[in-house]
Design a protein around this motif. Structure first.
Motif, PDB file in Angstrom:
ATOM      1  N   LEU A 127       0.687  -0.793  -0.037  1.00  0.00           N
ATOM      2  CA  LEU A 127       0.082  -0.117   0.194  1.00  0.00           C
ATOM      3  C   LEU A 127       1.175   1.099  -0.176  1.00  0.00           C
ATOM      4  N   PHE A 128       2.016   1.340   1.107  1.00  0.00           N
ATOM      5  CA  PHE A 128       2.681   2.050   0.911  1.00  0.00           C
ATOM      6  C   PHE A 128       3.765   2.302  -0.782  1.00  0.00           C
ATOM      7  N   LEU A 129       3.806   1.477  -1.232  1.00  0.00           N
ATOM      8  CA  LEU A 129       4.241   1.849  -2.831  1.00  0.00           C
ATOM      9  C   LEU A 129       3.987   2.351  -3.239  1.00  0.00           C
ATOM     10  N   GLY A 130       2.392   1.313  -3.149  1.00  0.00           N
ATOM     11  CA  GLY A 130       1.683   1.600  -4.313  1.00  0.00           C
ATOM     12  C   GLY A 130       0.862   4.240  -4.079  1.00  0.00           C
ATOM     13  N   LEU A 131       0.534   4.017  -3.214  1.00  0.00           N
ATOM     14  CA  LEU A 131       0.527   5.573  -2.800  1.00  0.00           C
ATOM     15  C   LEU A 131       1.821   6.728  -3.125  1.00  0.00           C
ATOM     16  N   VAL A 132       2.817   5.906  -2.915  1.00  0.00           N
ATOM     17  CA  VAL A 132       3.756   6.853  -3.721  1.00  0.00           C
ATOM     18  C   VAL A 132       3.708   6.544  -5.045  1.00  0.00           C
ATOM     19  N   GLY A 133       3.583   5.097  -5.668  1.00  0.00           N
ATOM     20  CA  GLY A 133       3.321   5.359  -7.200  1.00  0.00           C
ATOM     21  C   GLY A 133       2.802   6.712  -7.843  1.00  0.00           C
ATOM     22  N   LEU A 138       0.897  10.912 -10.812  1.00  0.00           N
ATOM     23  CA  LEU A 138      -0.262  12.159 -10.241  1.00  0.00           C
ATOM     24  C   LEU A 138       0.375  13.372 -10.662  1.00  0.00           C
ATOM     25  N   GLU A 139       1.681  13.563 -10.481  1.00  0.00           N
ATOM     26  CA  GLU A 139       1.922  14.794 -10.014  1.00  0.00           C
ATOM     27  C   GLU A 139       1.893  15.403  -9.471  1.00  0.00           C
ATOM     28  N   LEU A 140       1.576  15.107  -7.985  1.00  0.00           N
ATOM     29  CA  LEU A 140       0.509  15.553  -7.182  1.00  0.00           C
ATOM     30  C   LEU A 140       1.698  16.405  -5.839  1.00  0.00           C
ATOM     31  N   PHE A 146      -2.361  19.086 -10.914  1.00  0.00           N
ATOM     32  CA  PHE A 146      -2.802  17.959 -10.420  1.00  0.00           C
ATOM     33  C   PHE A 146      -4.778  17.958 -10.566  1.00  0.00           C
ATOM     34  N   LEU A 147      -5.360  19.107 -10.008  1.00  0.00           N
ATOM     35  CA  LEU A 147      -6.421  19.775  -9.972  1.00  0.00           C
ATOM     36  C   LEU A 147      -6.544  20.254 -11.925  1.00  0.00           C
ATOM     37  N   ASN A 148      -5.709  21.240 -12.220  1.00  0.00           N
ATOM     38  CA  ASN A 148      -6.163  21.812 -13.684  1.00  0.00           C
ATOM     39  C   ASN A 148      -6.270  20.981 -14.575  1.00  0.00           C
ATOM     40  N   GLY A 149      -5.647  19.352 -14.669  1.00  0.00           N
ATOM     41  CA  GLY A 149      -5.336  19.056 -15.420  1.00  0.00           C
ATOM     42  C   GLY A 149      -6.021  17.228 -15.624  1.00  0.00           C
ATOM     43  N   SER A 150      -5.275  16.393 -16.873  1.00  0.00           N
ATOM     44  CA  SER A 150      -6.254  15.435 -16.934  1.00  0.00           C
ATOM     45  C   SER A 150      -6.415  14.056 -15.701  1.00  0.00           C
ATOM     46  N   ASN A 151      -5.061  14.600 -14.849  1.00  0.00           N
ATOM     47  CA  ASN A 151      -4.101  13.249 -13.883  1.00  0.00           C
ATOM     48  C   ASN A 151      -6.094  13.142 -12.653  1.00  0.00           C
ATOM     49  N   ILE A 152      -6.888  14.384 -12.692  1.00  0.00           N
ATOM     50  CA  ILE A 152      -7.867  14.039 -11.614  1.00  0.00           C
ATOM     51  C   ILE A 152      -8.865  13.525 -11.511  1.00  0.00           C
ATOM     52  N   MET A 267       8.199   9.761 -18.634  1.00  0.00           N
ATOM     53  CA  MET A 267       9.205   9.070 -17.367  1.00  0.00           C
ATOM     54  C   MET A 267       8.761   8.915 -15.935  1.00  0.00           C
ATOM     55  N   HIS A 268       8.474   9.673 -14.824  1.00  0.00           N
ATOM     56  CA  HIS A 268       7.608   9.715 -14.172  1.00  0.00           C
ATOM     57  C   HIS A 268       5.944   9.292 -14.369  1.00  0.00           C
ATOM     58  N   ILE A 269       5.979   8.412 -15.664  1.00  0.00           N
ATOM     59  CA  ILE A 269       4.347   7.274 -15.650  1.00  0.00           C
ATOM     60  C   ILE A 269       5.517   5.917 -15.861  1.00  0.00           C
ATOM     61  N   ILE A 270       6.624   5.703 -16.039  1.00  0.00           N
ATOM     62  CA  ILE A 270       7.039   4.857 -16.068  1.00  0.00           C
ATOM     63  C   ILE A 270       7.510   4.381 -14.678  1.00  0.00           C
ATOM     64  N   LEU A 271       7.904   5.277 -14.548  1.00  0.00           N
ATOM     65  CA  LEU A 271       8.203   5.535 -12.600  1.00  0.00           C
ATOM     66  C   LEU A 271       7.156   4.926 -11.484  1.00  0.00           C
TER      67      LEU A 271
END
Length: 287
Positions: A127-133, A138-140, A146-152, A267-271
């Motif tokens: 769960l911790f890894l999932g939240l970090v990922g 999501l570029e939080l 985040f709030l103005n983009g597509s990730n939300i 790259m941030h999506i891959i990571l």
């Protein structure tokens, strides 16, 4: 049918889902959300007719089953609306990675909270890894972005699909999984038609072959076939294990988005996706 057969079918379903994100990007470029959502569900409903004829089981729906159908229909419509806006303003490949790696984590969190499941140290680590990922994908770190983009929208997709997965697992006690998928498509078609009553739905017939190939692929293979496989498997294997197969979708989706849409792989999506993939593995680890 033995569980190994469901494993192969789930891999095929994930392949169909992966290609569906590129198809969705194509059909969202020119038409409104009301038109796209209606036609996706309408064609999906039609695609179930030969499946139902082959199944040769009478359509039965009791009160308990109707509650699951209604709830899942709402979540399915929500998922399609969020995915429409996410892909319209973002990248298809990025959306698939975010949704399909976060949805299993969200599913596990909801199951743990609702059914008060006791977690192991591996699962806490997952769960911790999932939240970090998720934070990375999501570029939080930049809340305004985040709030103005597509990730939300992609995050809302993951939460919606977690609810769909849990409902699918428990619906098997009340309604056949293929009937369940058909009823959802039928209810969603009716609801989206009523919502789109003031919209010209016939505008789709002005579109070219690229649009229609994408729409039919998305509605038939990406919805009717893949979703039915997913719902059946969730009842046989459990919602948590079934959701773990979703990590295959980003691989197929990133490749198809690169091949068909010329999207650059970020790259941030891959990571973030890799961290979330390991999270799913830890969460589903047998002890």
């Amino acid at each position: 049918m033995k569980n190994i057969h469901f494993t192969y079918l789930l891999i095929l379903a994930m392949f169909f889902w992966g290609g569906g994100w590129s198809a969705l990007k194509i059909i969202t470029s020119d038409l409104s959300i009301e038109v796209i959502v209606f036609w996706r569900f309408f064609i999906m409903s039609l695609a179930f007719i030969p499946i139902l004829l082959f199944l040769k089981k009478p359509l039965i729906l009791n009160v308990s089953g109707a509650k699951f159908v209604a709830s899942s229909s709402v979540l399915n419509i929500a998922f399609m609306v969020f995915s429409f806006y996410g892909v319209k303003y973002g990248l298809a490949g990025a959306g698939s990675v975010i949704i399909t790696t976060l949805a299993p984590v969200m599913t596990f969190i909801l199951v743990a909270l609702i059914f008060k499941t006791k977690l192991s140290s591996y699962q806490y680590g997952g769960l911790f890894l999932g939240l970090v990922g998720g934070v990375i994908m999501l570029e939080l770190n930049d809340l305004s972005l985040f709030l103005n983009g597509s990730n939300i929208y992609f995050l809302l997709c993951a939460i919606s699909w977690a609810g769909v997965t849990i409902l699918a697992q428990h619906s098997h006690k009340h309604v056949h999984p293929i009937h369940y998928s058909f009823y959802i498509a039928l209810v969603a078609t009716t609801a989206s038609f009523i919502y789109a009553k003031d919209v010209d739905l016939m505008v789709v017939f002005e579109q070219g072959s690229r649009f229609w190939i994408s729409l039919i692929y998305l509605a038939v293979l990406g919805q009717s076939v893949a979703t039915t496989i997913f719902f059946i498997a969730s009842g046989k294997l459990g919602s948590q294990k079934t959701s773990s197969f979703m990590f295959l979708v980003p691989i197929f989706s990133l490749f198809s988005a690169w091949l068909i849409l010329d999207e650059v792989i970020q790259m941030h999506i891959i990571l973030g996706g890799t961290l979330s993939l390991f999270a799913v593995i830890l969460i589903n680890k047998k002890y």
